[in-house]
Design a protein around this motif. Structure first.
Motif, PDB file in Angstrom:
ATOM      1  N   LYS A   1      33.885  -4.761   6.254  1.00 14.90           N
ATOM      2  CA  LYS A   1      34.748  -5.067   7.387  1.00 14.90           C
ATOM      3  C   LYS A   1      34.645  -6.545   7.726  1.00 14.90           C
ATOM      4  O   LYS A   1      33.621  -7.192   7.449  1.00 14.90           O
ATOM      5  CB  LYS A   1      34.348  -4.244   8.606  1.00 14.90           C
ATOM      6  N   LYS A   2      35.681  -7.052   8.348  1.00  8.14           N
ATOM      7  CA  LYS A   2      35.647  -8.425   8.815  1.00  8.14           C
ATOM      8  C   LYS A   2      34.586  -8.533   9.909  1.00  8.14           C
ATOM      9  O   LYS A   2      34.385  -7.607  10.689  1.00  8.14           O
ATOM     10  CB  LYS A   2      37.007  -8.845   9.364  1.00  8.14           C
ATOM     11  N   ARG A   3      33.928  -9.668   9.958  1.00  9.83           N
ATOM     12  CA  ARG A   3      32.891  -9.881  10.968  1.00  9.83           C
ATOM     13  C   ARG A   3      33.534  -9.991  12.337  1.00  9.83           C
ATOM     14  O   ARG A   3      34.653 -10.472  12.477  1.00  9.83           O
ATOM     15  CB  ARG A   3      32.110 -11.137  10.647  1.00  9.83           C
ATOM     16  N   LEU A   4      32.790  -9.550  13.350  1.00 13.05           N
ATOM     17  CA  LEU A   4      33.284  -9.653  14.720  1.00 13.05           C
ATOM     18  C   LEU A   4      33.282 -11.114  15.157  1.00 13.05           C
ATOM     19  O   LEU A   4      32.360 -11.868  14.833  1.00 13.05           O
ATOM     20  CB  LEU A   4      32.395  -8.854  15.675  1.00 13.05           C
ATOM     21  N   SER A   5      34.291 -11.472  15.925  1.00 14.09           N
ATOM     22  CA  SER A   5      34.317 -12.823  16.479  1.00 14.09           C
ATOM     23  C   SER A   5      33.258 -12.904  17.586  1.00 14.09           C
ATOM     24  O   SER A   5      32.773 -11.881  18.086  1.00 14.09           O
ATOM     25  CB  SER A   5      35.697 -13.136  17.041  1.00 14.09           C
ATOM     26  N   GLU A   6      32.916 -14.117  17.976  1.00 17.81           N
ATOM     27  CA  GLU A   6      31.919 -14.288  19.034  1.00 17.81           C
ATOM     28  C   GLU A   6      32.398 -13.654  20.332  1.00 17.81           C
ATOM     29  O   GLU A   6      31.604 -13.092  21.086  1.00 17.81           O
ATOM     30  CB  GLU A   6      31.615 -15.772  19.232  1.00 17.81           C
ATOM     31  N   GLU A   7      33.682 -13.713  20.566  1.00 17.29           N
ATOM     32  CA  GLU A   7      34.257 -13.107  21.775  1.00 17.29           C
ATOM     33  C   GLU A   7      34.056 -11.593  21.775  1.00 17.29           C
ATOM     34  O   GLU A   7      33.649 -11.001  22.772  1.00 17.29           O
ATOM     35  CB  GLU A   7      35.749 -13.445  21.845  1.00 17.29           C
ATOM     36  N   HIS A   8      34.324 -10.948  20.636  1.00 17.55           N
ATOM     37  CA  HIS A   8      34.135  -9.502  20.527  1.00 17.55           C
ATOM     38  C   HIS A   8      32.655  -9.127  20.635  1.00 17.55           C
ATOM     39  O   HIS A   8      32.303  -8.113  21.247  1.00 17.55           O
ATOM     40  CB  HIS A   8      34.710  -8.966  19.214  1.00 17.55           C
ATOM     41  N   GLN A   9      31.785  -9.928  20.036  1.00 21.23           N
ATOM     42  CA  GLN A   9      30.357  -9.642  20.116  1.00 21.23           C
ATOM     43  C   GLN A   9      29.878  -9.683  21.567  1.00 21.23           C
ATOM     44  O   GLN A   9      29.134  -8.809  22.009  1.00 21.23           O
ATOM     45  CB  GLN A   9      29.561 -10.655  19.292  1.00 21.23           C
ATOM     46  N   ALA A  10      30.337 -10.691  22.309  1.00 15.13           N
ATOM     47  CA  ALA A  10      29.938 -10.821  23.712  1.00 15.13           C
ATOM     48  C   ALA A  10      30.464  -9.647  24.533  1.00 15.13           C
ATOM     49  O   ALA A  10      29.751  -9.103  25.393  1.00 15.13           O
ATOM     50  CB  ALA A  10      30.448 -12.144  24.281  1.00 15.13           C
ATOM     51  N   ALA A  11      31.689  -9.222  24.276  1.00 15.17           N
ATOM     52  CA  ALA A  11      32.277  -8.099  25.006  1.00 15.17           C
ATOM     53  C   ALA A  11      31.512  -6.806  24.714  1.00 15.17           C
ATOM     54  O   ALA A  11      31.250  -6.015  25.631  1.00 15.17           O
ATOM     55  CB  ALA A  11      33.753  -7.941  24.648  1.00 15.17           C
ATOM     56  N   ARG A  12      31.138  -6.576  23.464  1.00 12.58           N
ATOM     57  CA  ARG A  12      30.393  -5.367  23.115  1.00 12.58           C
ATOM     58  C   ARG A  12      29.010  -5.372  23.740  1.00 12.58           C
ATOM     59  O   ARG A  12      28.528  -4.341  24.219  1.00 12.58           O
ATOM     60  CB  ARG A  12      30.292  -5.235  21.601  1.00 12.58           C
ATOM     61  N   LEU A  13      28.372  -6.533  23.754  1.00 11.17           N
ATOM     62  CA  LEU A  13      27.047  -6.648  24.351  1.00 11.17           C
ATOM     63  C   LEU A  13      27.111  -6.393  25.855  1.00 11.17           C
ATOM     64  O   LEU A  13      26.273  -5.670  26.415  1.00 11.17           O
ATOM     65  CB  LEU A  13      26.459  -8.034  24.062  1.00 11.17           C
ATOM     66  N   ALA A  14      28.130  -6.935  26.522  1.00 10.93           N
ATOM     67  CA  ALA A  14      28.290  -6.724  27.969  1.00 10.93           C
ATOM     68  C   ALA A  14      28.527  -5.250  28.262  1.00 10.93           C
ATOM     69  O   ALA A  14      27.963  -4.693  29.224  1.00 10.93           O
ATOM     70  CB  ALA A  14      29.439  -7.569  28.492  1.00 10.93           C
ATOM     71  N   TYR A  15      29.307  -4.583  27.459  1.00  8.96           N
ATOM     72  CA  TYR A  15      29.568  -3.157  27.639  1.00  8.96           C
ATOM     73  C   TYR A  15      28.280  -2.350  27.483  1.00  8.96           C
ATOM     74  O   TYR A  15      27.981  -1.462  28.278  1.00  8.96           O
ATOM     75  CB  TYR A  15      30.625  -2.695  26.628  1.00  8.96           C
TER      76      TYR A  15
END
Length: 138
Positions: free
Chosen positions: A116-130
């Protein structure tokens, strides 16, 4: 026999019974078809002498040649794309099945990436916050 052959036999039976002098209503009862069907085939036989179904025109194409080319080019540019994203990217008002059909017509298929394509930094931050929201709740 396939459906078309069966229909031709039925049409020939209608004409044969008519030639024997039977009325269209009696023919309809004997062959278990509607009276209007019997009349339709009698009239068609009188007009054309033919027992075949009328030729039908195919459904008109919903995409233009330029759109077909654009769909195929989108997959050449990014082989890991899918029909939904192609449709949205090109803003096509068609079903995703139509996009897939145009790809098949061009001899193209979508590819599934090995990774899979790597998550962008924005997506990583959103997943971590969740995830942090639910750490203490579970």
């Amino acid at each position: 026999m396939n459906r078309q052959q069966t229909a031709i036999v039925k049409h020939a039976q209608i004409i044969a019974l008519l030639d024997e002098g039977l009325s269209s209503r009696v023919i309809a009862q004997r062959l278990a078809v509607s009276h209007t069907t019997v009349q339709k085939w009698i009239h068609r036989h009188e007009e054309t002498g033919n027992l075949l179904d009328a030729e039908r025109r195919p459904r008109p194409r919903i995409t233009s040649r330029a759109q077909d080319e654009a769909i195929q080019q989108a997959v050449r540019d990014d082989p890991f794309t899918n029909a939904v994203s192609i449709r949205e990217q090109l803003q096509l008002d068609v079903n995703t099945q139509t996009v897939r059909q145009r790809l098949r017509e061009g001899g193209l298929r979508h590819s599934i990436p090995a990774r899979k394509k790597r998550l962008s930094e924005e997506h990583q931050a959103a997943r971590l916050a969740y995830a942090r929201q639910y750490v203490d709740k579970g």
